[in-house]
Write an enzyme that holds these catalytic residues in place. Structure first.
Site, PDB file in Angstrom:
ATOM      1  N   LYS A  82       0.837  -1.199   0.000  1.00  0.00           N
ATOM      2  CA  LYS A  82       0.000   0.000   0.000  1.00  0.00           C
ATOM      3  C   LYS A  82       0.875   1.254   0.000  1.00  0.00           C
ATOM      4  O   LYS A  82       1.956   1.243   0.606  1.00  0.00           O
ATOM      5  CB  LYS A  82      -0.881   0.038   1.255  1.00  0.00           C
ATOM      6  CG  LYS A  82      -1.935  -1.045   1.359  1.00  0.00           C
ATOM      7  CD  LYS A  82      -2.696  -0.915   2.675  1.00  0.00           C
ATOM      8  CE  LYS A  82      -3.682  -2.057   2.887  1.00  0.00           C
ATOM      9  NZ  LYS A  82      -4.834  -1.946   1.987  1.00  0.00           N
TER      10      LYS A  82
ATOM     11  N   ARG B 191     -10.228 -11.542   1.630  1.00  0.00           N
ATOM     12  CA  ARG B 191     -11.111 -12.549   1.016  1.00  0.00           C
ATOM     13  C   ARG B 191     -10.476 -13.936   1.039  1.00  0.00           C
ATOM     14  O   ARG B 191     -11.179 -14.944   1.041  1.00  0.00           O
ATOM     15  CB  ARG B 191     -11.484 -12.117  -0.402  1.00  0.00           C
ATOM     16  CG  ARG B 191     -10.350 -12.019  -1.381  1.00  0.00           C
ATOM     17  CD  ARG B 191     -10.691 -11.189  -2.616  1.00  0.00           C
ATOM     18  NE  ARG B 191     -10.801  -9.773  -2.281  1.00  0.00           N
ATOM     19  CZ  ARG B 191     -11.134  -8.830  -3.154  1.00  0.00           C
ATOM     20  NH1 ARG B 191     -11.384  -9.152  -4.415  1.00  0.00           N
ATOM     21  NH2 ARG B 191     -11.210  -7.572  -2.785  1.00  0.00           N
TER      22      ARG B 191
END
Length: 483
Positions: A256, A330
């Site tokens: 990130k 996920r």
């Protein structure tokens, strides 16, 4: 702070300060104090302090539940720095007495929360008691029993939210997967009706939870699969919550940017909410069987980190092409949902700060509701509106399934398009839901409201405990529905 219901008229109740609510529609109270209001140029909006007579006038925008919460929150926040110990107030009752009193307690409770653990100078409030009179602003009749049930429920929900907020707000150097496991075990020690099982990386390997393990690979801390369970008296329904517990998310090798990494301590909000939910369920003595499956790990970088282009074989046997290591939540949820379905739930709900796309689509204040069962999604949405949380149903689109197809595996962990990212993430999770549970599953993307970088409404800076109130309210709704 203690909240008490007093079976007396307001003028006979003794307290250091009095709250007087000014209804936005009628503003009839304005005439009672017109000289003072003229002097203060107060027209019933916001708050007005009459220190000489020890009164606080507070705007009440309406009698819906959010208005009640906000009015009491505003009142307490306005007086919290005064050197007073007690406040008295009329009751404010909307369409449901129990829910109205719960909202009063929630508003008061939320005003009382502050995460100041790392401040060298703390400014505690002297306020100890809030006395709520039987005298109701619109002279609506209700029983003491209804009032007490409502206040109890509201206090339990507020404290469950505070518990959740403390977990989410805690800093990543302290809050590791091992700390989450410790907190879950402590919860089971406090509440004897809760059972806690904590599974280590060897168990994950044995269970072939390879997607979960891959995310953890570069972390200095081992992962933990946490299973909390509670079975209420006469429980006829089994509800399983699955929580994403990324105690920190750097993005992995798909690193990130620096400013996106700030607030990533909040990536554990789903697991924290699940713990808050089961805490409230126990204190409310709900006649349900409730399980919480929490996937606790970090997503870090290192020489042994999992990589874009890897293919992972999940617990369900579904192969996953990794195209972005920052789509890690996920992967953890895929294996945790698989484990949760072995418990044979009547209702399966996962909570996760899953996608930035949900924040883009719905804003910072709204959670996304997804799943295959339209009736279940709509039912949950209707209940969520009364809980005080904002949510929106996002519908699965069969054409979006094409975007997560992989040429080398069963599914890709990211979409081939930048659009519809919240829904494609939900569709990814759907791949791991077995046919018999398709209509019993809800996915809640709480990425928007889970952590707030500015205070709004009755939420303070930081964690908001997104998901706790709407899920507990839905459980109460299920019990009423099936009586």
């Amino acid at each position: 702070m203690k909240i008490e219901f007093v079976e007396k008229d307001l003028n006979t109740v003794k307290a250091d300060f009095e709250l007087i609510f000014i209804e936005a529609k009628s503003r009839k109270q304005l005439n009672n104090y017109k000289d003072f209001f003229k002097l203060m140029n107060y027209k019933g909006e916001g708050v007005c302090l009459d220190s000489a007579n020890k009164r606080l006038f507070v705007e009440l925008k309406g009698l819906n539940y959010e208005d009640i919460r906000l009015a009491f929150f505003t009142a307490i926040k306005s007086l919290e720095r005064l050197n007073i110990k007690s406040i008295k107030s009329q009751s404010v009752v909307g369409s449901c007495v129990v829910r109205s009193f719960a909202c009063m307690a929630e508003g008061i409770g939320f005003a009382n929360y502050e995460f100041n653990r790392y401040k060298s100078e703390k400014k505690p409030s002297t306020l100890e008691r809030v006395l709520i009179s039987k005298e109701e602003i619109n002279a609506k009749k209700f029983s003491k029993e209804e009032a007490l049930i409502g206040l109890n429920r509201g206090e339990i929900l507020a404290k469950a939210c505070h518990f959740t907020k403390d977990i989410v707000n805690e800093i990543p150097q302290i809050y590791t997967p091992l700390k989450m496991a410790e907190d879950a075990q402590d919860l089971a020690k406090i509440y004897k009706s809760i059972t806690c099982k904590v599974y280590d990386e060897k168990f994950l390997e044995k269970e072939k939870m390879n997607a979960f393990l891959a995310v953890n690979r570069a972390s200095a801390y081992p992962p933990r699969l946490i299973h909390l369970s509670y079975k209420g008296k006469n429980a006829k329904q089994k509800v399983v919550f699955v929580g994403k517990g990324l105690t920190y998310d750097s993005g992995g090798l798909s690193l990130k940017p620096a400013d996106y990494m700030l607030t990533m301590k909040a990536d554990k909000s789903g697991a924290a909410a699940a713990m808050g939910i089961i805490k409230a369920v126990v204190e409310l003595n709900l006649e349900l069987e409730v399980h919480c499956i929490l996937g606790a790990t970090e997503n870090m970088i290192g020489g042994n980190a999992y990589k874009p282009d890897d293919v992972l074989i999940s617990r369900e046997g579904v192969s996953i092409e990794v195209r972005n290591t920052d789509a890690e939540g996920r992967l953890v949820l895929a294996d945790c949902l698989s484990f949760a379905q072995d418990l044979k739930p009547d209702l399966l709900i996962d909570l996760a700060t899953l996608t930035g796309a949900c924040v883009v689509g719905l804003g910072e204040f709204t959670s996304g509701i997804m799943g295959n069962n339209e009736n279940l999604k709509n039912e949950f949405y209707e209940v969520s509106k009364k809980s005080g949380e904002y949510a929106c149903v996002l519908h699965f689109n069969p054409h979006l399934r094409e975007l997560i197809k992989s040429k080398i595996a069963d599914i890709s962990n990211t979409s081939s398009s930048r659009y519809g990212g919240a829904i494609t993430a939900g569709l990814f999770l759907d791949k791991f839901i077995r046919e018999e549970y398709k209509d019993k599953w809800l996915h809640l993307d709480i990425a928007g409201p889970a952590y707030l970088e500015k205070a709004w409404c009755y939420h303070s800076y930081g964690a908001s405990a997104a998901g706790v109130r709407m899920c507990v309210n839905f459980l109460i709704h299920l019990l009423r529905k099936n009586k």
